[in-house]
Design an enzyme around this catalytic site. Structure first.
Site, PDB file in Angstrom:
ATOM      1  N   THR A 280       0.077   5.212  -1.696  1.00 57.23           N
ATOM      2  CA  THR A 280      -0.870   6.337  -1.159  1.00 57.23           C
ATOM      3  C   THR A 280      -0.707   6.584   0.095  1.00 57.23           C
TER       4      THR A 280
ATOM      5  N   GLY B 212      -3.554   6.791  15.317  1.00 59.85           N
ATOM      6  CA  GLY B 212      -4.885   7.571  15.642  1.00 59.85           C
ATOM      7  C   GLY B 212      -5.235   8.021  14.102  1.00 59.85           C
TER       8      GLY B 212
ATOM      9  N   ARG C 201     -13.642   6.788   3.272  1.00 55.83           N
ATOM     10  CA  ARG C 201     -14.250   5.694   3.659  1.00 55.83           C
ATOM     11  C   ARG C 201     -14.852   5.702   5.053  1.00 55.83           C
TER      12      ARG C 201
ATOM     13  N   LEU D 252      -0.395   6.795   3.990  1.00 51.65           N
ATOM     14  CA  LEU D 252       0.689   6.632   5.059  1.00 51.65           C
ATOM     15  C   LEU D 252       1.762   5.962   4.455  1.00 51.65           C
TER      16      LEU D 252
ATOM     17  N   TYR E  57      -8.344   1.098  17.581  1.00 54.54           N
ATOM     18  CA  TYR E  57      -9.276   0.170  17.937  1.00 54.54           C
ATOM     19  C   TYR E  57      -9.261  -1.303  17.730  1.00 54.54           C
TER      20      TYR E  57
ATOM     21  N   GLY F 265       0.862  -1.254   0.098  1.00 55.52           N
ATOM     22  CA  GLY F 265      -0.023  -0.078   0.090  1.00 55.52           C
ATOM     23  C   GLY F 265       0.749   1.370   0.135  1.00 55.52           C
ATOM     24  N   GLY F 266       2.260   1.140  -0.550  1.00 53.42           N
ATOM     25  CA  GLY F 266       2.907   2.380  -0.557  1.00 53.42           C
ATOM     26  C   GLY F 266       2.780   3.477  -1.566  1.00 53.42           C
TER      27      GLY F 266
HETATM   28  C1  LIG Z   1     -11.929   9.704  10.078  1.00 50.41           C
HETATM   29  C2  LIG Z   1     -11.482   8.832  11.103  1.00 50.41           C
HETATM   30  C3  LIG Z   1     -10.294   8.249  10.567  1.00 50.41           C
HETATM   31  C4  LIG Z   1      -9.835   6.980  11.534  1.00 50.41           C
HETATM   32  C5  LIG Z   1      -9.083   5.987  10.874  1.00 50.41           C
HETATM   33  C6  LIG Z   1      -9.022   4.682  11.527  1.00 50.41           C
HETATM   34  C7  LIG Z   1      -8.653   3.524  10.987  1.00 50.41           C
HETATM   35  C8  LIG Z   1      -8.300   3.679   9.648  1.00 50.41           C
HETATM   36  C9  LIG Z   1      -8.378   2.186   9.185  1.00 50.41           C
HETATM   37  C10 LIG Z   1      -8.119   2.023   7.983  1.00 50.41           C
HETATM   38  O1  LIG Z   1      -8.053   0.918   7.246  1.00 50.41           O
HETATM   39  S1  LIG Z   1      -8.184   3.237   6.772  1.00 50.41           S
HETATM   40  C11 LIG Z   1      -7.659   2.610   5.080  1.00 50.41           C
HETATM   41  C12 LIG Z   1      -9.031   2.806   4.328  1.00 50.41           C
HETATM   42  N1  LIG Z   1      -8.542   2.586   2.716  1.00 50.41           N
HETATM   43  C13 LIG Z   1      -9.116   1.708   1.991  1.00 50.41           C
HETATM   44  O2  LIG Z   1     -10.073   1.291   2.544  1.00 50.41           O
HETATM   45  C14 LIG Z   1      -8.474   1.684   0.598  1.00 50.41           C
HETATM   46  C15 LIG Z   1      -8.901   0.381  -0.019  1.00 50.41           C
HETATM   47  N2  LIG Z   1     -10.303   0.039  -0.343  1.00 50.41           N
HETATM   48  C16 LIG Z   1     -11.150  -0.569  -1.316  1.00 50.41           C
HETATM   49  O3  LIG Z   1     -10.559  -0.627  -2.424  1.00 50.41           O
HETATM   50  C17 LIG Z   1     -12.298  -0.510  -1.145  1.00 50.41           C
HETATM   51  O4  LIG Z   1     -13.007   0.251  -0.315  1.00 50.41           O
HETATM   52  C18 LIG Z   1     -13.059  -1.908  -0.535  1.00 50.41           C
HETATM   53  C19 LIG Z   1     -14.445  -2.014  -0.259  1.00 50.41           C
HETATM   54  C20 LIG Z   1     -12.382  -2.138   0.851  1.00 50.41           C
HETATM   55  C21 LIG Z   1     -12.273  -3.193  -1.517  1.00 50.41           C
HETATM   56  O5  LIG Z   1     -12.637  -2.840  -2.690  1.00 50.41           O
HETATM   57  P1  LIG Z   1     -13.048  -4.219  -3.891  1.00 50.41           P
HETATM   58  O6  LIG Z   1     -12.234  -5.292  -3.558  1.00 50.41           O
HETATM   59  O7  LIG Z   1     -13.092  -3.476  -5.244  1.00 50.41           O
HETATM   60  O8  LIG Z   1     -14.612  -4.552  -3.172  1.00 50.41           O
HETATM   61  P2  LIG Z   1     -16.029  -4.443  -3.637  1.00 50.41           P
HETATM   62  O9  LIG Z   1     -16.302  -3.002  -3.840  1.00 50.41           O
HETATM   63  O10 LIG Z   1     -16.174  -5.396  -4.747  1.00 50.41           O
HETATM   64  O11 LIG Z   1     -16.871  -4.684  -2.203  1.00 50.41           O
HETATM   65  C22 LIG Z   1     -16.680  -5.940  -1.724  1.00 50.41           C
HETATM   66  C23 LIG Z   1     -17.919  -6.034  -0.910  1.00 50.41           C
HETATM   67  O12 LIG Z   1     -18.267  -5.102   0.194  1.00 50.41           O
HETATM   68  C24 LIG Z   1     -19.019  -4.482  -0.017  1.00 50.41           C
HETATM   69  N3  LIG Z   1     -19.011  -2.920   0.372  1.00 50.41           N
HETATM   70  C25 LIG Z   1     -18.093  -2.165  -0.081  1.00 50.41           C
HETATM   71  N4  LIG Z   1     -18.495  -0.752   0.140  1.00 50.41           N
HETATM   72  C26 LIG Z   1     -19.492  -0.882   1.364  1.00 50.41           C
HETATM   73  C27 LIG Z   1     -20.165  -0.081   2.048  1.00 50.41           C
HETATM   74  N5  LIG Z   1     -19.740   1.012   2.157  1.00 50.41           N
HETATM   75  N6  LIG Z   1     -21.035  -0.543   2.790  1.00 50.41           N
HETATM   76  C28 LIG Z   1     -21.327  -1.765   2.854  1.00 50.41           C
HETATM   77  N7  LIG Z   1     -20.877  -2.773   1.809  1.00 50.41           N
HETATM   78  C29 LIG Z   1     -19.686  -2.245   1.232  1.00 50.41           C
HETATM   79  C30 LIG Z   1     -19.726  -4.658  -1.579  1.00 50.41           C
HETATM   80  O13 LIG Z   1     -21.220  -4.382  -1.663  1.00 50.41           O
HETATM   81  C31 LIG Z   1     -19.319  -6.199  -1.610  1.00 50.41           C
HETATM   82  O14 LIG Z   1     -20.098  -6.886  -1.280  1.00 50.41           O
HETATM   83  P3  LIG Z   1     -21.023  -7.894  -1.939  1.00 50.41           P
HETATM   84  O15 LIG Z   1     -21.859  -8.590  -0.946  1.00 50.41           O
HETATM   85  O16 LIG Z   1     -21.963  -6.824  -2.571  1.00 50.41           O
HETATM   86  O17 LIG Z   1     -20.304  -8.522  -3.034  1.00 50.41           O
HETATM   87  N1  LIG Z   2      -5.468   7.445   7.924  1.00 43.83           N
HETATM   88  C1  LIG Z   2      -5.865   7.000   9.294  1.00 43.83           C
HETATM   89  O1  LIG Z   2      -6.260   7.856  10.160  1.00 43.83           O
HETATM   90  C2  LIG Z   2      -5.624   5.479   9.721  1.00 43.83           C
HETATM   91  C3  LIG Z   2      -4.741   4.645   8.926  1.00 43.83           C
HETATM   92  N2  LIG Z   2      -4.776   3.462   9.656  1.00 43.83           N
HETATM   93  C4  LIG Z   2      -3.829   2.235   8.773  1.00 43.83           C
HETATM   94  O2  LIG Z   2      -2.948   2.857   8.141  1.00 43.83           O
HETATM   95  C5  LIG Z   2      -2.623   2.107   6.611  1.00 43.83           C
HETATM   96  C6  LIG Z   2      -2.885   2.984   5.795  1.00 43.83           C
HETATM   97  O3  LIG Z   2      -3.975   3.645   5.554  1.00 43.83           O
HETATM   98  P1  LIG Z   2      -4.298   4.926   4.795  1.00 43.83           P
HETATM   99  O4  LIG Z   2      -2.965   5.405   4.287  1.00 43.83           O
HETATM  100  O5  LIG Z   2      -4.929   5.898   5.768  1.00 43.83           O
HETATM  101  O6  LIG Z   2      -5.346   4.482   3.674  1.00 43.83           O
HETATM  102  P2  LIG Z   2      -4.940   4.423   2.083  1.00 43.83           P
HETATM  103  O7  LIG Z   2      -6.306   3.859   1.392  1.00 43.83           O
HETATM  104  O8  LIG Z   2      -4.164   5.385   1.525  1.00 43.83           O
HETATM  105  O9  LIG Z   2      -4.006   3.192   2.001  1.00 43.83           O
HETATM  106  C7  LIG Z   2      -4.591   1.820   1.909  1.00 43.83           C
HETATM  107  C8  LIG Z   2      -3.520   1.075   0.782  1.00 43.83           C
HETATM  108  O10 LIG Z   2      -3.650  -0.293   0.754  1.00 43.83           O
HETATM  109  C9  LIG Z   2      -3.592  -0.817  -0.348  1.00 43.83           C
HETATM  110  N3  LIG Z   2      -4.559  -1.768  -0.782  1.00 43.83           N
HETATM  111  C10 LIG Z   2      -5.851  -1.982  -0.457  1.00 43.83           C
HETATM  112  N4  LIG Z   2      -6.463  -3.269  -0.600  1.00 43.83           N
HETATM  113  C11 LIG Z   2      -5.147  -3.838  -1.045  1.00 43.83           C
HETATM  114  C12 LIG Z   2      -5.115  -5.318  -1.738  1.00 43.83           C
HETATM  115  N5  LIG Z   2      -6.147  -6.162  -1.980  1.00 43.83           N
HETATM  116  N6  LIG Z   2      -3.707  -5.561  -2.109  1.00 43.83           N
HETATM  117  C13 LIG Z   2      -2.798  -4.881  -1.930  1.00 43.83           C
HETATM  118  N7  LIG Z   2      -2.818  -3.510  -1.377  1.00 43.83           N
HETATM  119  C14 LIG Z   2      -3.987  -2.962  -1.131  1.00 43.83           C
HETATM  120  C15 LIG Z   2      -4.082   0.474  -1.465  1.00 43.83           C
HETATM  121  O11 LIG Z   2      -3.641   0.548  -2.751  1.00 43.83           O
HETATM  122  P3  LIG Z   2      -4.477  -0.267  -3.798  1.00 43.83           P
HETATM  123  O12 LIG Z   2      -5.676   0.381  -3.953  1.00 43.83           O
HETATM  124  O13 LIG Z   2      -3.619   0.374  -5.174  1.00 43.83           O
HETATM  125  O14 LIG Z   2      -4.592  -1.618  -3.714  1.00 43.83           O
HETATM  126  C16 LIG Z   2      -3.593   1.692  -0.520  1.00 43.83           C
HETATM  127  O15 LIG Z   2      -2.518   2.234  -1.109  1.00 43.83           O
HETATM  128  C17 LIG Z   2      -3.670   0.933   6.688  1.00 43.83           C
HETATM  129  O16 LIG Z   2      -3.247  -0.055   7.470  1.00 43.83           O
HETATM  130  C18 LIG Z   2      -4.948   1.640   7.770  1.00 43.83           C
HETATM  131  O17 LIG Z   2      -5.698   0.714   8.306  1.00 43.83           O
HETATM  132  C19 LIG Z   2      -4.802   3.037  11.039  1.00 43.83           C
HETATM  133  C20 LIG Z   2      -5.504   4.014  11.636  1.00 43.83           C
HETATM  134  C21 LIG Z   2      -5.796   5.350  11.139  1.00 43.83           C
END
Ligand SMILES: CCCCC/C=C\C=C\C(=O)SCCNC(=O)CCNC(=O)[C@H](O)C(C)(C)COP(=O)(O)OP(=O)(O)OC[C@H]1O[C@@H](n2cnc3c(N)ncnc32)[C@H](O)[C@@H]1OP(=O)(O)O
Ligand SMILES: NC(=O)C1=CN([C@@H]2O[C@H](COP(=O)(O)OP(=O)(O)OC[C@H]3O[C@@H](n4cnc5c(N)ncnc54)[C@H](OP(=O)(O)O)[C@@H]3O)[C@@H](O)[C@H]2O)C=CC1
Length: 331
Positions: free
Chosen positions: A65, A237, A247, A67, A195, A62-63
């Site tokens: 985008t 955090g 998201r 963090l 969390y 995930g490098g």
């Molecule tokens: C604001 C405070 C911040 C505090 C942060 C704290 C923690 C943060 C932790 C993190 O992890 S942040 C990182 C976030 N980054 C990402 O999520 C980047 C990557 N994400 C994605 O690519 C997509 O969002 C996804 C959905 C995770 C994966 O994409 P993809 O493989 O293309 O999946 P699909 O779109 O096919 O969906 C799979 C499955 O999930 C259902 N779904 C998707 N979105 C939702 C939704 N919003 N609500 C409910 N369900 C959802 C989708 O419908 C599919 O299920 P089916 O049954 O329909 O097949």
């Molecule tokens: N930002 C925040 O406030 C917080 C973030 N975190 C953690 O920090 C980390 C980075 O998050 P952040 O930078 O905010 O979010 P981003 O969405 O920018 O980063 C997530 C990365 O994961 C990659 N990724 C997602 N799915 C896959 C997959 N199936 N295979 C390979 N790579 C994948 C994405 O790239 P691509 O789409 O190209 O696959 C993307 O670069 C995560 O572990 C998140 O849980 C934790 C707490 C707080």
């Protein structure tokens, strides 16, 4: 008095300077500050001595985008040759070129969906051919979205837990086995969340999977030290990234409330976590293994303490409360 005013002006100047630096190297979005933030200015420059990662190879999942990109920029600035891996090759290539042109060190982009163990194995083959096996592995890739649990489909659950827990396990096991075979030690770092420890409603697949990642890393810290591997965890955090905030806070309403409850009065910055990740992954931290580092400006304890809301009681209100409490004497 003059010294106090000058100290405050100095801190503000540091905030402005470090924000400008971060914008250049990390391209971070605008920072918002609460009233306390001027006490805690974020610094943007690399903390470790230059060359700390010379002759080191680092893999950051995930490098491309957020963090992960910031961690790559810092490691590259400190001399590492980096490999960034995720699904979107175009984004990876753009990031690789941008960072490499700023630091002068090679950044390789390798496509890999970490949910697929075969793709992970091919990614490691590619990496071995490009750079050899890595010294530093940062499992940063993740997927997440807020959703009431009763609305989750089986595939939604599987998608998040596959990326976060299985993806981390596939990358870690594939590299771990090859490193062991080659008698080479490495630093493994997993990025989880605060969390992972408390659990959280509305992000239940993520909370469950991140807790699993923590168990995996603590377990391997105990088991694989004998092969020269260290395993550590950073729990960030809130740090504004497009991926997370689009998201988890799609309307933007969550952000102000979050800042209000963070004792340091602001969100974290990508450059700050990049510095911590670099330290944990460096030889300066060679005695650190099995550590879980919370990096959240105090948010976790702020959310946890039963009486923390009393911060909003004014000095005049305290006078009244104190009289009421003192009046209970002898009762
Ligand atoms: C604001 C405070 C911040 C505090 C942060 C704290 C923690 C943060 C932790 C993190 O992890 S942040 C990182 C976030 N980054 C990402 O999520 C980047 C990557 N994400 C994605 O690519 C997509 O969002 C996804 C959905 C995770 C994966 O994409 P993809 O493989 O293309 O999946 P699909 O779109 O096919 O969906 C799979 C499955 O999930 C259902 N779904 C998707 N979105 C939702 C939704 N919003 N609500 C409910 N369900 C959802 C989708 O419908 C599919 O299920 P089916 O049954 O329909 O097949
Ligand atoms: N930002 C925040 O406030 C917080 C973030 N975190 C953690 O920090 C980390 C980075 O998050 P952040 O930078 O905010 O979010 P981003 O969405 O920018 O980063 C997530 C990365 O994961 C990659 N990724 C997602 N799915 C896959 C997959 N199936 N295979 C390979 N790579 C994948 C994405 O790239 P691509 O789409 O190209 O696959 C993307 O670069 C995560 O572990 C998140 O849980 C934790 C707490 C707080």
């Amino acid at each position: 008095m003059a010294a106090r005013v000058l100290g405050r002006a100095g801190r503000l100047a540091a905030v402005v300077r470090s924000s400008a630096l971060q914008l250049r190297l990390h391209g971070s979005a605008g920072l918002r500050f609460g009233s306390q933030a001027s006490f805690f200015p974020p610094l943007g420059d690399a903390m470790l001595p230059s060359g700390s990662f010379n002759n080191h190879v680092a893999l950051i999942t995930g490098g491309g985008t957020g963090l992960g990109r910031a961690m790559t920029a810092t490691l590259s600035q400190l001399g590492a040759q980096c490999i960034i891996a995720s699904r979107k090759l175009d984004i990876l290539q753009r990031t690789a070129e941008e960072i490499s042109s700023q630091t002068g060190n090679k950044v390789h982009a390798v496509q890999c969906d970490v949910r697929d163990p075969q793709a992970v194995s091919q990614c490691v083959d590619q990496m071995e051919a490009l750079t050899g096996l890595p010294d530093v592995i940062i499992n940063n890739a993740a997927g997440n979205f807020v959703c009431p649990s009763e609305r989750l489909s089986p595939n939604a659950w599987k998608t998040i837990t596959d990326i976060v827990l299985n993806g981390t396990a596939f990358v870690t096991l594939e590299l771990g086995k090859r490193l062991i075979q080659n008698q080479k030690g490495a630093s493994f770092l997993a990025i989880t969340t605060i969390y992972a420890e408390s659990g959280s409603g509305f992000v239940v697949p993520s909370a469950s999977a991140k807790a699993g990642v923590e168990a995996l890393y603590k377990s391997l810290a105990a088991e694989w030290g004998r092969y020269g591997h260290r395993f550590n965890i950073i729990q960030p955090g809130p740090i504004r990234t497009k991926g997370a905030f689009s998201r988890l806070d799609p309307t933007g309403a969550f952000e102000k409330a979050t800042i209000d409850r963070i004792p340091t009065g602001r969100l974290g910055t990508p450059a700050e976590i990049a510095n911590l990740a670099a330290y944990v992954s460096s030889n300066y931290a060679s005695w650190m293994s099995g550590a879980v580092i919370r990096f959240d400006g105090g948010e976790y304890v702020s959310l946890a303490g039963e009486f923390n809301e009393l911060r909003s009681v004014t000095p005049d209100q305290w006078k009244i409360l104190e009289v009421m409490i003192r009046n209970t004497k002898g009762s």
